[in-house]
Design an enzyme around this catalytic site. Structure first.
Site, short mmCIF file in Angstrom:
data_model
loop_
_atom_site.label_atom_id
_atom_site.label_comp_id
_atom_site.label_asym_id
_atom_site.label_seq_id
_atom_site.Cartn_x
_atom_site.Cartn_y
_atom_site.Cartn_z
N CYS A 188 0.80 -1.21 0.00
CA CYS A 188 0.00 0.00 0.00
C CYS A 188 0.84 1.27 0.00
O CYS A 188 2.06 1.23 0.03
CB CYS A 188 -0.94 0.02 1.20
SG CYS A 188 -0.17 -0.50 2.73
N CYS B 75 14.33 -0.99 1.57
CA CYS B 75 13.94 -2.03 0.62
C CYS B 75 14.44 -1.68 -0.78
O CYS B 75 14.02 -0.69 -1.38
CB CYS B 75 12.42 -2.18 0.60
SG CYS B 75 11.80 -3.30 -0.68
N ASP C 276 12.31 -6.43 -14.99
CA ASP C 276 12.88 -5.97 -13.72
C ASP C 276 13.06 -7.09 -12.72
O ASP C 276 13.94 -7.04 -11.86
CB ASP C 276 12.02 -4.86 -13.10
CG ASP C 276 10.55 -5.23 -13.06
OD1 ASP C 276 10.20 -6.23 -12.41
OD2 ASP C 276 9.74 -4.52 -13.68
N CYS D 27 9.37 -12.44 1.20
CA CYS D 27 9.40 -11.15 1.90
C CYS D 27 8.40 -11.19 3.04
O CYS D 27 7.25 -11.61 2.87
CB CYS D 27 9.05 -10.01 0.95
SG CYS D 27 9.01 -8.40 1.77
N CYS E 111 17.80 -3.52 2.55
CA CYS E 111 17.21 -4.83 2.78
C CYS E 111 17.23 -5.57 1.45
O CYS E 111 16.57 -5.17 0.50
CB CYS E 111 15.77 -4.74 3.30
SG CYS E 111 15.00 -6.38 3.51
N CYS F 286 15.34 -10.88 0.05
CA CYS F 286 14.75 -11.78 -0.96
C CYS F 286 15.78 -12.27 -1.97
O CYS F 286 15.51 -13.21 -2.71
CB CYS F 286 13.58 -11.12 -1.67
SG CYS F 286 14.01 -9.59 -2.53
#
Length: 538
Positions: free
Chosen positions: A8, A277, A394, A431, A492, A495
């Site tokens: 969000c 992130c 990406d 994640c 971060c 992942c």
């Protein structure tokens, strides 16, 4: 990549009292709230399932000091922006000098309006009557929920950490001796493991903006005269009319308060480090945004430069006059253009995205995702036929969309060769901080590339065979920090590295990793069960 979705975006606006009307709010002080839909439009990329806003007014016609409006749908749909009269009427109903807003994507409660934010909780004490909007994910949500439900008189309506956070805030406000909002978020934050940025507004007209101590989730703010605004992305502030020099990123572990017309910024939590992130720059954020002083567009062009350098160092593709670079719309375009520029080959729009195909971000099955991919992108045969295509993406998460795209490019586009280049390392871990990829089993790369092993050409060739493309190459992990311009220990990258910045995140990964191994080697079942008990997460 259309398979990947953020949770969000958050917005807030405040026209300070007893000051001249801001040029950014020509309709008057009470029309400040009407700027929220415009801000949310600029962050529609962060969530398209629902949208909403809450406004404060000290003397409302309906007696509601805080009034909340939220519905399922896009910002355009929810706020009736295609119908001038309806949109104006709605904004008049929710007029006020202060407001917060939210756009949402989620994996649960997708068709339930009650999951839409902001969340509001009523109370006869005006400081305990509040509304808030939340971006992120609490990794220790099950533990927090269990603590609330340990009292038989308590009940949770929804399966969401947003409701749990609402009760944590409410409980702290009930028990603390002062009315200090910074003290509240300081004490609440001590119980949270995960990522969050939030905006809160109470019935006294006091506002709080906060960002998690690691800065995993972005939060920007700007001040110009009597006008204050905050948002998950800078582009929402820039397009309101704030100058670039006025827009700043809120430091991790810091909070902004507006109380009695005074703006204050204060640290509420110690900073154990930074863990921004990295996917914000690679995929999620609007390409026009700047986050933590790093431009999204610039980062993506640097990723394209990295792809080009990697290509030039190999002899995998014979680049000739029939070679073209094609981006997967839209987030891959900057990287693709940059790669093509440095390779001195054309960048062509060989895939056209159908922007009116409906919301496709939540699908119940792999089959449905593949069907959606067929209608979301149209290959242009006049661009692709007979060409050696370097397809730039990406990220590849589940691979369902990529497989469908490759099939269409070959069969309908008539491409002679398709070479996939990914402007990101392989996604090998889930994640737990607000991105929709929750288990290793869902992911494409771990089936070929066990975490911790060297990503060899042979492994990538095996992946390419599975996808049915002529070749596949990812960027190495070290490319990410170089492109963004932030040291790797300030990002971060869980992942892609399996190293999580919070304790519960790391524990959850280990449990999922053991579960994934169990399906391959049942002999580890006992070991996995013992570890789960030791962690207290069984």
């Amino acid at each position: 990549m259309s398979e990947l979705h953020h949770e969000c975006g958050v917005a807030a606006i405040y026209h300070l009292p007893n000051q001249p009307v801001s040029d950014l709010c020509p309709g008057g002080v009470d029309q400040a709230s009407s700027l929220i839909p415009r801000m949310l439009l600029d962050m529609q990329n962060r969530g398209q399932l629902s949208a909403g806003m809450s406004r404060f007014h000290s003397n409302p016609k309906n007696g509601q000091l805080i009034d909340t409006y939220r519905e399922l749908g896009s910002v355009q749909e929810v706020f009736r922006l295609s119908h001038a009269a309806k949109a104006t009427s709605l904004m008049e109903k929710y007029a006020g000098p202060a407001a917060i807003g939210h756009v949402r994507y989620a994996t649960c409660g997708k068709d339930d309006r009650s999951y839409a934010q902001p969340f509001e909780i009523h109370h006869f004490n005006m400081r305990k009557w509040f509304t808030f909007a939340f971006n992120g994910q609490l990794s220790n949500y099950p533990e927090l929920a269990a603590d609330i439900l340990s009292d038989a008189d308590n009940h949770l309506v929804r399966q969401t950490d947003t409701e749990v956070l609402m009760h944590e805030i409410s409980r702290q406000l009930e028990t603390q001796s002062s009315d200090c909002l910074v003290e509240m978020i300081r004490n609440v934050s001590k119980r949270l493991d995960g990522a969050y940025s939030l905006a809160m507004l109470n019935a006294k007209g006091e506002m709080l903006i906060a960002r998690d101590p690691l800065g995993i989730k972005p939060m920007c703010y700007a001040i110009q005269g009597a006008m204050f605004a905050a948002a998950s992305e800078s582009v929402a502030l820039l397009n309101l009319g704030f100058k670039r020099s006025e827009i700043k990123s809120l430091k991790p572990g810091h909070a902004i308060t507006i109380i009695d017309g005074e703006i204050a910024i204060e640290q509420f939590a110690e900073n154990p480090g930074r863990a921004h992130c990295f996917f914000e720059w690679i995929y999620f954020a609007n390409v026009a945004s700047t986050l933590d002083d790093r431009g999204v567009y610039t980062t993506r062009t640097e990723l394209g430069k990295e792809l080009a350098a990697q290509e030039q160092a190999s002899d995998l593709i014979e680049i000739d006059e029939d070679t073209i670079v094609v981006p997967v719309p839209d987030t891959s375009k900057a990287a693709a253009d940059s790669m093509a520029f440095h390779l001195k080959v054309p960048s062509r729009e060989g895939l056209i995205r159908n922007r009116y195909s409906g919301r496709t971000f939540i699908e119940s099955s792999q089959k449905t995702r593949a069907q959606r991919a067929k209608i979301k992108y149209t290959p242009l045969r006049e661009v692709l036929e007979g060409k050696r295509v370097i397809l730039v993406e990406d990220s590849i998460v589940r691979s369902t969309t990529m497989k469908a795209l490759l099939r269409r490019i070959r069969e309908e586009g008539g491409a002679r060769e398709i070479h996939v280049r990914v402007a990101c390392p392989p996604i090998v871990a889930p994640c737990y901080y607000g991105i929709d990829m929750s288990t290793i089993k869902q992911l494409f790369a771990p089936k070929f590339y066990p975490p911790g092993e060297l990503l060899t050409d042979a492994i990538q060739d095996e992946m390419a065979a599975s996808l049915e493309c002529d070749s596949l190459r990812y960027l190495p992990i070290e490319s990410v920090a170089r492109a963004i311009g932030i040291p790797k220990d300030g990002l971060c990258q869980a992942c892609i590295t399996c190293n999580y910045p919070t304790p519960v995140g790391q524990k959850l990964y280990q449990l999922d990793h053991d579960s994934y191994r169990n399906e391959i080697d049942p002999s580890v079942i006992s070991e996995s069960s013992d570890r789960a008990v030791d962690m207290g997460l069984s």
